[in-house]
Design an enzyme around this catalytic site. Structure first.
Site, PDB file in Angstrom:
ATOM      1  N   TYR A 116      -7.328   0.742 -41.582  1.00 20.73           N
ATOM      2  CA  TYR A 116      -8.607   0.638 -42.423  1.00 20.73           C
ATOM      3  C   TYR A 116      -8.680  -0.678 -43.320  1.00 20.73           C
ATOM      4  O   TYR A 116      -9.474  -0.994 -43.572  1.00 20.73           O
ATOM      5  CB  TYR A 116      -8.664   2.197 -43.478  1.00 20.73           C
ATOM      6  N   SER A 133     -13.818  -2.469 -50.154  1.00 23.67           N
ATOM      7  CA  SER A 133     -12.834  -1.520 -51.029  1.00 23.67           C
ATOM      8  C   SER A 133     -11.966  -2.128 -51.454  1.00 23.67           C
ATOM      9  O   SER A 133     -11.694  -3.356 -51.246  1.00 23.67           O
ATOM     10  CB  SER A 133     -12.347  -0.653 -49.515  1.00 23.67           C
TER      11      SER A 133
END
Length: 245
Positions: free
Chosen positions: A152, A139
């Site tokens: 995250y 990501s």
């Protein structure tokens, strides 16, 4: 059909929706034989029906080492080899660090980071044999941490670190490692967020731009895995044009 991937065996984790599903379908369209793993086995059956080529549906929980080992073994047993692992299973439970429900932290670390590590560990003996490819779906949060994405982001930074170490260990043995870092993609991921304010902010941010589609990421994966053997595309950062961070 692409000659570089035709007949190759691919295992895609987190394949029941979003990027995983789109990648499995795109690689199947290029002639790959695809094993798809996820916890929602019913969704995998409908994916298998949509795919142009042969698809093996496997119930898979990446947080369970036995489940991961079994999926790798069943893929090799069914197709006779394993050439590409696409590590895509992930969960995003964004929220502030202060007052967080730490069970959500555990879930993200176990799924995003340990899960991808377990899959690499299970697949690696087969990938070394086939001189295969590991694709790690990370990501933009693996490059830039932001408020309310601490854990995250930590899992995605962890994937980057693990992948670089893996690359250094296996690249001279013919195994290529690819890290794909998508920005905002129209998937179910933000729907996992339990904090209403953070979920609303994520939806507002996504609505403010032309988000990427899962197929856009699938196309990037196809590009990376169809390069000649002497070409290693180690990293692909892919954002919506409208995304600034």
């Amino acid at each position: 059909m692409n000659a570089m991937v035709e007949g190759k065996v691919v295992l895609v984790t987190g394949a029941s929706s979003g990027i995983g599903e789109a990648t499995a379908l795109a690689l199947s369209a290029e002639g790959a034989r695809v094993a798809v793993g996820a916890r929602r086995a019913d969704r995998l059956e409908s994916l298998a029906r949509k795919a142009p080529g042969e698809v093996l549906a496997l119930e898979l929980d990446v947080t369970d080492q036995e489940s991961v080992r079994a999926a790798a073994a069943k893929t090799v047993e069914h197709f006779g080899a394993l050439d590409v692992l696409v590590n895509n299973a992930g969960v995003m439970l964004s929220g502030p660090i202060a007052g967080a429900d730490t069970t959500e932290w555990t879930r993200m670390v176990e799924t995003n980071l340990l899960g991808s590590m377990y899959a690499v560990h299970a697949a690696l003996p087969h990938l070394l044999e086939s001189k295969g490819i590991v694709v790690q779906v990370s990501s933009t949060s693996g490059r830039i941490a932001t408020a309310s994405s601490g854990v995250y982001a930590a899992t995605k930074f962890g994937i980057t670190a693990f992948s670089e170490s893996l690359r250094q260990e296996v690249t001279t043995r013919g195994v290529r490692v690819v890290v794909v870092e998508p920005g905002f993609v129209a998937t179910e991921l933000a729907g996992h967020i339990t904090d209403p304010a953070i979920q609303a902010a994520a939806r507002k941010m996504a609505a403010s731009m032309r988000t990427l589609q899962p197929e856009d990421i699938a196309n990037a994966v196809v590009y990376a895995v169809t390069q000649p053997e002497h070409v290693a595309v180690n990293e692909i950062l892919i954002r919506p044009t409208d995304q600034t961070q």
